[in-house]
Design a protein around this motif. Structure first.
Motif, short mmCIF file in Angstrom:
data_model
loop_
_atom_site.label_atom_id
_atom_site.label_comp_id
_atom_site.label_asym_id
_atom_site.label_seq_id
_atom_site.Cartn_x
_atom_site.Cartn_y
_atom_site.Cartn_z
N ARG A 91 -6.04 116.71 74.09
CA ARG A 91 -6.97 115.57 74.09
C ARG A 91 -7.50 115.22 75.47
NH1 ARG A 91 -5.90 111.79 69.03
NH2 ARG A 91 -5.34 113.43 67.59
N LYS A 92 -6.84 115.69 76.52
CA LYS A 92 -7.39 115.48 77.87
C LYS A 92 -8.62 116.35 78.09
CE LYS A 92 -2.96 115.43 79.27
NZ LYS A 92 -2.02 116.30 79.72
N ASN A 93 -8.81 117.34 77.22
CA ASN A 93 -9.96 118.24 77.29
C ASN A 93 -11.09 117.76 76.38
OD1 ASN A 93 -11.33 120.61 78.13
ND2 ASN A 93 -10.73 121.65 76.25
N TRP A 94 -10.91 116.64 75.72
CA TRP A 94 -11.91 116.09 74.81
C TRP A 94 -12.75 115.04 75.53
CZ3 TRP A 94 -9.06 114.82 69.55
CH2 TRP A 94 -8.50 115.99 69.05
N GLN A 95 -14.01 114.95 75.14
CA GLN A 95 -14.88 113.91 75.67
C GLN A 95 -15.89 113.51 74.59
OE1 GLN A 95 -17.07 115.35 79.05
NE2 GLN A 95 -17.55 117.29 78.09
N PRO A 96 -16.30 112.24 74.59
CA PRO A 96 -17.29 111.80 73.61
C PRO A 96 -18.66 112.35 73.95
CG PRO A 96 -16.75 110.01 75.11
CD PRO A 96 -15.86 111.16 75.47
N TYR A 97 -19.36 112.83 72.95
CA TYR A 97 -20.68 113.41 73.17
C TYR A 97 -21.60 113.10 72.00
CZ TYR A 97 -21.61 116.40 77.21
OH TYR A 97 -21.95 116.86 78.45
N HIS A 98 -22.88 113.20 72.24
CA HIS A 98 -23.87 113.12 71.17
C HIS A 98 -24.27 114.55 70.83
CE1 HIS A 98 -27.68 112.47 69.10
NE2 HIS A 98 -27.20 111.27 68.82
N THR A 99 -24.58 114.80 69.57
CA THR A 99 -24.88 116.15 69.10
C THR A 99 -26.00 116.81 69.90
OG1 THR A 99 -24.29 115.38 66.89
CG2 THR A 99 -25.40 117.50 67.03
N ILE A 100 -27.06 116.10 70.19
CA ILE A 100 -28.19 116.67 70.94
C ILE A 100 -27.73 117.13 72.32
CG2 ILE A 100 -30.38 116.11 72.07
CD1 ILE A 100 -30.94 114.24 69.67
N CYS A 101 -26.98 116.29 72.99
CA CYS A 101 -26.50 116.61 74.34
C CYS A 101 -25.51 117.77 74.31
CB CYS A 101 -25.86 115.39 74.97
SG CYS A 101 -26.98 113.97 74.98
N ASN A 102 -24.70 117.83 73.26
CA ASN A 102 -23.73 118.91 73.12
C ASN A 102 -24.45 120.25 72.95
OD1 ASN A 102 -21.85 120.56 70.95
ND2 ASN A 102 -20.75 119.65 72.67
N THR A 103 -25.52 120.25 72.18
CA THR A 103 -26.30 121.48 71.99
C THR A 103 -26.90 121.92 73.32
OG1 THR A 103 -26.80 120.86 69.71
CG2 THR A 103 -28.26 122.49 70.75
N ARG A 104 -27.46 121.00 74.06
CA ARG A 104 -28.04 121.33 75.37
C ARG A 104 -26.98 121.88 76.33
NH1 ARG A 104 -31.63 115.90 75.71
NH2 ARG A 104 -33.34 116.64 74.43
N LYS A 105 -25.79 121.25 76.31
CA LYS A 105 -24.70 121.69 77.17
C LYS A 105 -24.28 123.11 76.80
CE LYS A 105 -19.87 120.71 78.19
NZ LYS A 105 -18.80 120.98 77.27
N ALA A 106 -24.15 123.38 75.51
CA ALA A 106 -23.73 124.71 75.05
C ALA A 106 -24.76 125.77 75.45
CB ALA A 106 -23.53 124.71 73.54
N ILE A 107 -26.03 125.48 75.31
CA ILE A 107 -27.07 126.43 75.69
C ILE A 107 -27.01 126.69 77.19
CG2 ILE A 107 -29.57 126.73 75.94
CD1 ILE A 107 -29.80 125.14 73.26
N ARG A 108 -26.86 125.64 77.97
CA ARG A 108 -26.82 125.76 79.42
C ARG A 108 -25.59 126.54 79.89
NH1 ARG A 108 -26.93 120.74 80.28
NH2 ARG A 108 -24.72 120.44 80.66
N GLU A 109 -24.42 126.21 79.33
CA GLU A 109 -23.17 126.78 79.84
C GLU A 109 -22.74 128.07 79.15
OE1 GLU A 109 -20.19 123.74 79.92
OE2 GLU A 109 -21.35 122.53 81.33
N GLU A 110 -23.08 128.21 77.87
CA GLU A 110 -22.61 129.37 77.11
C GLU A 110 -23.71 130.36 76.81
OE1 GLU A 110 -20.32 127.98 73.76
OE2 GLU A 110 -19.50 126.35 74.97
N GLY A 111 -24.93 130.01 77.15
CA GLY A 111 -26.06 130.90 76.90
C GLY A 111 -26.71 130.57 75.57
N GLY A 112 -27.95 130.90 75.48
CA GLY A 112 -28.71 130.65 74.27
C GLY A 112 -30.18 130.74 74.58
#
Length: 121
Positions: A91-112
């Protein structure tokens, strides 16, 4: 507007895609989805939904951790677990996020969308 030649040899109007391009793109997407596995196979099952919603509710009405000001509606992993179950449930690795922001983060960090994954230092 001039036509361009698709790698398959068909002449198509500039700015459009040949049917073969669409088929290749869909086949590649299907292949990547199969390699990635389903959400449930990656741990995002009913237990995850229940635990993450309880954790989020315990925070009250948190705002997205990215700083956008949106109300968080999901839990994000600060560091992608990539199969590490201990990290996934930490749970120390968890953070609150909004779906739109999470998608942007995933694209930026994991590729897309043709982007290369960001190299984390």
């Amino acid at each position: 507007m001039p036509n361009v030649i698709c790698p398959c040899g068909v002449s198509v109007p500039k700015g459009t895609r040949c049917d073969c391009s669409e088929r290749r793109a869909k086949a590649r997407e299907k292949q990547l989805d199969a390699e990635r596995g389903s959400a449930a196979s990656r741990g995002y099952d009913s237990k995850w939904r229940r635990e993450s919603q309880v954790w989020l509710a315990a925070l009250g009405e948190p705002l997205c951790a990215c700083g956008c000001g949106r109300k968080a509606n999901m839990v994000d992993h600060r560091v992608a677990a990539k199969g590490d179950e201990k990290l996934f449930w930490d749970r120390k690795n968890w953070q609150p996020y909004h779906t739109i922001c999470n998608t942007r983060k995933a694209i930026r960090e994991e590729g897309g969308f043709g982007r290369k994954p960001k190299v984390l230092q």
